[in-house]
Design an enzyme around this catalytic site. Structure first.
Site, PDB file in Angstrom:
ATOM      1  N   GLU A   1       0.866  -1.189   0.000  1.00  0.00           N
ATOM      2  CA  GLU A   1       0.000   0.000   0.000  1.00  0.00           C
ATOM      3  C   GLU A   1       0.893   1.226   0.000  1.00  0.00           C
ATOM      4  OE1 GLU A   1      -2.686   0.544   3.233  1.00  0.00           O
ATOM      5  OE2 GLU A   1      -3.523  -1.470   3.136  1.00  0.00           O
TER       6      GLU A   1
ATOM      7  N   GLU B   1     -13.054   6.496  -0.647  1.00  0.00           N
ATOM      8  CA  GLU B   1     -14.034   5.800   0.205  1.00  0.00           C
ATOM      9  C   GLU B   1     -14.835   6.866   0.949  1.00  0.00           C
ATOM     10  OE1 GLU B   1     -12.134   1.922   1.847  1.00  0.00           O
ATOM     11  OE2 GLU B   1     -10.517   3.400   1.695  1.00  0.00           O
TER      12      GLU B   1
ATOM     13  N   LYS C   1     -16.157   6.149   4.526  1.00  0.00           N
ATOM     14  CA  LYS C   1     -15.259   5.497   5.473  1.00  0.00           C
ATOM     15  C   LYS C   1     -15.246   6.255   6.794  1.00  0.00           C
ATOM     16  CE  LYS C   1     -10.537   3.671   5.779  1.00  0.00           C
ATOM     17  NZ  LYS C   1      -9.257   3.518   5.032  1.00  0.00           N
TER      18      LYS C   1
ATOM     19  N   GLU D   1      -8.827   9.979   5.338  1.00  0.00           N
ATOM     20  CA  GLU D   1      -8.832   8.571   4.924  1.00  0.00           C
ATOM     21  C   GLU D   1      -9.829   8.309   3.794  1.00  0.00           C
ATOM     22  OE1 GLU D   1      -7.062   6.021   6.017  1.00  0.00           O
ATOM     23  OE2 GLU D   1      -6.128   6.693   7.883  1.00  0.00           O
TER      24      GLU D   1
END
Length: 266
Positions: A187, A238, A241, A247
Site C-alpha cells: 500500500e 471511500e 469510510k 482517509e
C-alpha cells in the site's frame, strides 16, 4: 490488484482476466488458520476453487501490531502464515503463490532518517522475517510518507522528500536476519483532501513520482538497481469510510469512477 478479503463476486469477476491478485486474510480470521485443517480448507475454498484467477500473493493479516488494539492477533500471524504456506505446498502452488503478511511503519523505531529504522518488537517481527527468508517469500510493507510527514517535528519536515521531488528515497527497510527478503510495497498513497498538505496537486505529484520511482531501477539504498513492486492505495475514494476524514480521499478515482490524476503506467 489487491483485495482485503475473500469476496466471491470480486473473484468471479477476475476469473480469466489474468490480472495478478493479492488476496488478504482479515485479522479476525487469523486464529482459525492456526489449525492446519482450517488452513487447508481456506486454500481450497478461496484459491483452488478459482482456478482461472491469477493469484500472486496471500497477505495473512494486515498491520498487526503488538503495541495497539490489534495485539490480540499477534500470536496468530506466524502460525497462520505457516499453515497457509503448507496448504499451498501440499497442492504444488507454493512457488506460484507467495504467502506473507502486510506490515507497516508503525512497527518501526527511528523511521527518520530511513537508514536508522529497526523493528520495535523483535520477538514478534524476527521469527516472521526468518520464515520469509527461509522460504524465499517477500515482505509486504504498507508505506505512507504522508503520515510520516504530518507526524514529523516541524524542524525535520521536508515535503519535497515525502513527495519524491527531492533526492534520496523513503523506501527502505531494516530487516534483521532477512537481508535477502524482497520488499513488496503493498500500500502507498497520499490523500487529496481534509488533511495537512492533502491536496489534489500534492496527491497527484506523489502518485506520479512514486510510479516513476518504483518503475525505475534506483531501488533502495540496501537493494539498488531493481524496480520495486508497488500497490497504489486506493483505487477509489471511500466517501463513507469512518474515522479521519483524510482517509476518505486516497483514491486515484472518485466514487463516480472519474480519474483524479490522469496517471500513466506506460
Amino acid at each position: 490488484m489487491r483485495i482485503y478479503d475473500q469476496n466471491p463476486e470480486t473473484l468471479k469477476a477476475l476469473n480469466g482476466t489474468n490480472i495478478e491478485l493479492m488476496i488478504g486474510v482479515p485479522n479476525e480470521d487469523l486464529e482459525k488458520l492456526t489449525n492446519q485443517n482450517a488452513a487447508n480448507t481456506w486454500v481450497n475454498d478461496n484459491i483452488l476453487k478459482y482456478s482461472n484467477v491469477n493469484f500472486k500473493y496471500i497477505a495473512v493479516g494486515n498491520e498487526v501490531d503488538p503495541n495497539n488494539e490489534s495485539r490480540k492477533y499477534k500470536d496468530y500471524v506466524l502460525p497462520a502464515m505457516q499453515n497457509v504456506h503448507n496448504a499451498l505446498r501440499a497442492v504444488g502452488r507454493h512457488n506460484q503463490i507467495k504467502v506473507s503478511t502486510a506490515t507497516y511503519t508503525g512497527l518501526l523505531n527511528n523511521t527518520f532518517p530511513p537508514n536508522r529504522a529497526a523493528f520495535r518488537n523483535k520477538e514478534f517481527a524476527e521469527p516472521i522475517v526468518k520464515f520469509l527468508a527461509d522460504n524465499k517469500l517477500p515482505m509486504l510493507a504498507n508505506i505512507y510518507p504522508y503520515f510520516g510527514y504530518i507526524n514529523t517535528e516541524d524542524r525535520f519536515k521536508n515535503l519535497s522528500y515525502a513527495l519524491f521531488t527531492a533526492g534520496g528515497t523513503v523506501l527502505k527497510r531494516v530487516l534483521a536476519g532477512g537481508k535477502d527478503v524482497e520488499i513488496v510495497v503493498s500500500e502507498s498513497g497520499w490523500p487529496s483532501d481534509n488533511g495537512v498538505e492533502a491536496t489534489v496537486g500534492n496527491a497527484g505529484t506523489y502518485y506520479k513520482n512514486l510510479i516513476n520511482h518504483v518503475r525505475g531501477t534506483a531501488g533502495t539504498p540496501l537493494k539498488r538497481e531493481r524496480s520495486i513492486e508497488t500497490y497504489l492505495f486506493a483505487m477509489f475514494d471511500e466517501n463513507t469510510k469512518p474515522g479521519n476524514l483524510s482517509e476518505r480521499h486516497f483514491g486515484v478515482f472518485s466514487p463516480k469512477k472519474e480519474s483524479k490524476y490522469g496517471l500513466s503506467f506506460n
